[in-house]
Scaffold this motif. Structure first.
Motif: not given
Length: 241
Positions: A77-106
């Motif tokens: 059961v793959n349940n683990a995840g995060i929610s940073t609230g980062a906006a795509l255009v103006t948000g912290d790119l590191a936080e956006i990458r962390r979302e993708m690293d967690t939900h997709f790559w992780g």
């Protein structure tokens, strides 16, 4: 799938939907549940069938180590995840990458390491806990929605690739549940216990997709139409400008 015959592993099992999955699996009579978290000391189930285990989606070596220890798993059961609230255009790119690293790559990393385990144990099943935000986005959800959209189609892809080894891959989609990750959301929330209950009922029936709530069903039903009226309605419902 007879749930009582399974040995399960649940990621993000120390709270929220992950914790409810562990409790539901125990209620249905599984012989063992590997309950994983970045900090396994935070796992506090009073049941000898629960085996706390460290697994961090952003730490490949921890995923490899977990797959070596939990070599008897038949249900992942793959349940683990995060929610940073980062906006795509103006948000912290590191936080956006962390979302993708967690939900997709992780999540993909966990599937890649555990798919041979599942094959060796007869095929089994994988459950990926997704979101209605796999199919739309709203205020403050841009990076999360993009990552969940990627995870949703990754779920479809691995389902096809693992069919030959007899592994059923199920996607579970829901709106907001009453958990810590949705604490800042003021809209309607479902009982998180509904998620594992409906997911495991779906495994009993061989379902590859489970829609948990009416909100998610409404979102899915809108996909065949013009997106403009749908987003107008979302603006009204979510109070976005």
């Amino acid at each position: 799938m007879n749930i009582a015959d399974q040995i399960a592993l649940v990621t993000g099992a120390n709270r929220g939907i992950g914790r409810e999955f562990v409790l539901e699996l125990l209620e249905r009579g599984v012989s063992k549940v590997y309950a994983t978290a970045r900090r396994p000391e935070s796992i506090d189930f009073d049941d000898s069938r629960v085996v706390p285990l460290r697994l961090d989606l952003l730490d490949h070596e921890s995923v490899v180590a977990a797959s070596a220890i939990a070599h008897d798993v038949t249900l992942l059961v793959n349940n683990a995840g995060i929610s940073t609230g980062a906006a795509l255009v103006t948000g912290d790119l590191a936080e956006i990458r962390r979302e993708m690293d967690t939900h997709f790559w992780g999540t993909l990393d966990v599937i890649r390491e555990f798919s041979p385990v599942l094959e060796a144990n007869g095929g089994g099943a994988i459950v990926n806990v997704l979101s209605a935000l796999s199919w739309f986005t709203g205020p403050g959800t841009g990076s999360y929605a993009a990552a969940k959209a990627a995870e949703w189609n990754m779920t479809n892809g691995v389902r096809l690739e693992l069919a030959a080894q007899g592994t059923l891959v199920q996607g579970v989609l829901l709106g907001a549940a009453d958990t810590d990750i949705a604490a800042g959301y003021d809209g309607p929330k479902i009982d998180p216990r509904d998620v594992p209950r409906l997911s495991l009922d779906g495994l009993d029936a061989g379902s590859i997709e489970v829609i948990v709530d009416d909100w998610t069903a409404m979102v899915k039903g809108s996909l065949a139409g013009d997106p403009a009226p749908f987003y107008e309605r979302m603006t009204e419902l979510l109070g976005a400008s």
